[in-house]
Design an enzyme around this catalytic site. Sequence first.
Site, PDB file in Angstrom:
ATOM      1  CD  GLU A 133      -3.391   5.771   6.502  1.00 25.77           C
ATOM      2  OE1 GLU A 133      -3.319   5.754   5.259  1.00 25.77           O
ATOM      3  OE2 GLU A 133      -2.465   5.345   7.232  1.00 25.77           O
ATOM      4  CG  ASN A 150      -1.717   1.222   1.409  1.00 23.47           C
ATOM      5  OD1 ASN A 150      -1.809   2.041   0.494  1.00 23.47           O
ATOM      6  ND2 ASN A 150      -2.338   1.382   2.579  1.00 23.47           N
ATOM      7  CG  HIS A 171      -6.130   1.982   5.058  1.00 19.85           C
ATOM      8  ND1 HIS A 171      -5.789   2.987   5.941  1.00 19.85           N
ATOM      9  CD2 HIS A 171      -5.049   1.167   4.972  1.00 19.85           C
ATOM     10  CE1 HIS A 171      -4.553   2.774   6.366  1.00 19.85           C
ATOM     11  NE2 HIS A 171      -4.082   1.682   5.796  1.00 19.85           N
ATOM     12  CB  SER A 222       4.760  -1.104  12.220  1.00 23.28           C
ATOM     13  OG  SER A 222       4.382   0.257  12.385  1.00 23.28           O
ATOM     14  N   GLY A 266       1.959   2.842  10.698  1.00 21.77           N
ATOM     15  CA  GLY A 266       2.882   3.954  10.522  1.00 21.77           C
ATOM     16  C   GLY A 266       3.594   4.385  11.791  1.00 21.77           C
ATOM     17  CD  GLU A 287      -3.783  -2.183   7.431  1.00 20.76           C
ATOM     18  OE1 GLU A 287      -2.664  -2.424   6.948  1.00 20.76           O
ATOM     19  OE2 GLU A 287      -4.415  -1.138   7.196  1.00 20.76           O
ATOM     20  CE  LYS A 324      -0.422   3.482   4.653  1.00 20.56           C
ATOM     21  NZ  LYS A 324      -0.499   3.659   6.086  1.00 20.56           N
TER      22      LYS A 324
HETATM   23  P1  PGA Z   1       2.514   0.775   7.652  1.00 17.22           P
HETATM   24  O1  PGA Z   1       1.045   0.903   6.972  1.00 17.22           O
HETATM   25  O2  PGA Z   1       3.110  -0.512   7.134  1.00 17.22           O
HETATM   26  O3  PGA Z   1       3.262   1.989   7.188  1.00 17.22           O
HETATM   27  O4  PGA Z   1       2.299   0.739   9.114  1.00 17.22           O
HETATM   28  C1  PGA Z   1       0.234  -0.222   6.778  1.00 17.22           C
HETATM   29  C2  PGA Z   1      -1.078   0.197   6.200  1.00 17.22           C
HETATM   30  O5  PGA Z   1      -1.585   1.270   6.555  1.00 17.22           O
HETATM   31  O6  PGA Z   1      -1.665  -0.523   5.364  1.00 17.22           O
END
Ligand code: PGA
Length: 253
Positions: A97, A9, A95, A213, A174, A168, A11
């Site tokens: 976000e 992903n 997601h 992460s 993140g 998640e 983003k």
């Molecule tokens: P990250 O994001 O690996 O940067 O923690 C994962 C995600 O949001 O799908």
Amino acid sequence: MRRLLIAANWKMNGTKASAHDLLSAMVNAEKTFERNDVTIMPPFVFLAEAHKLLTNSTIHLGAQTVAAEKNGAFTGEISAEMLREFACDYVIIGHSERRAYYGETDAIVANKVLAAVAYDLRPIICVGESLTERHDNLTKKIIEKQLNAILTLDSAHDLLQNACFAYEPIWAIGTGVSATPEQAQEVHSFIRTIIAEFDAELAKKIRIIYGGSVKASNAQALLNMPDIDGALVGGASLIAEEFLEICQCNKLY
Ligand code: PGA
């Protein structure tokens, strides 16, 4: 045996040049991870170029979200049909976000799953709790509510045949602080139990992947857990060597 799904992903990151370099690095190394399914989800504007670069590759392409509507006056939105034209197979839906910053409710998430499956896209449906919810012992309640938004749809059985769930935890996204393999396994196993109550056969075959992460240094331990069938990778998917190492993981018992 469920094949591992490793999903990148990106983003809202990258440039034309960095996208090209990252995709080329993946294509050049694809023989090293052919036992797993790998999909890259770049920003929409890079899909055309990614489609070209991945034409003769086993690496799949996907998108980070999709419109709930079929087509029409929805300024700024991208439909499932459009994604299909650029050879997308997968799409992330719900997601955290999107839920937090763009007001995606469980009902919207369900409509997006319907829209995606209508065009044969494989939804990667994200669920997960916040840190406060975890501290308040609400993890299972939150996850169950998010799952039920999909499982209670009339067509849920058909909708989920090619779907996958991504657990998640919001506190792990993140932040550099991944859930431990045991913490993740506990929730993955809970998710599979809920799905089994709905459809035991589906529960055996559906992939439940972990995100938050994930990096080269912790991927293998997470993927060794019996109910973790892959990874949804954000930050580490932007660094070719890191992501390649994750793609090369196996179930090791
Ligand atoms: P990250 O994001 O690996 O940067 O923690 C994962 C995600 O949001 O799908």
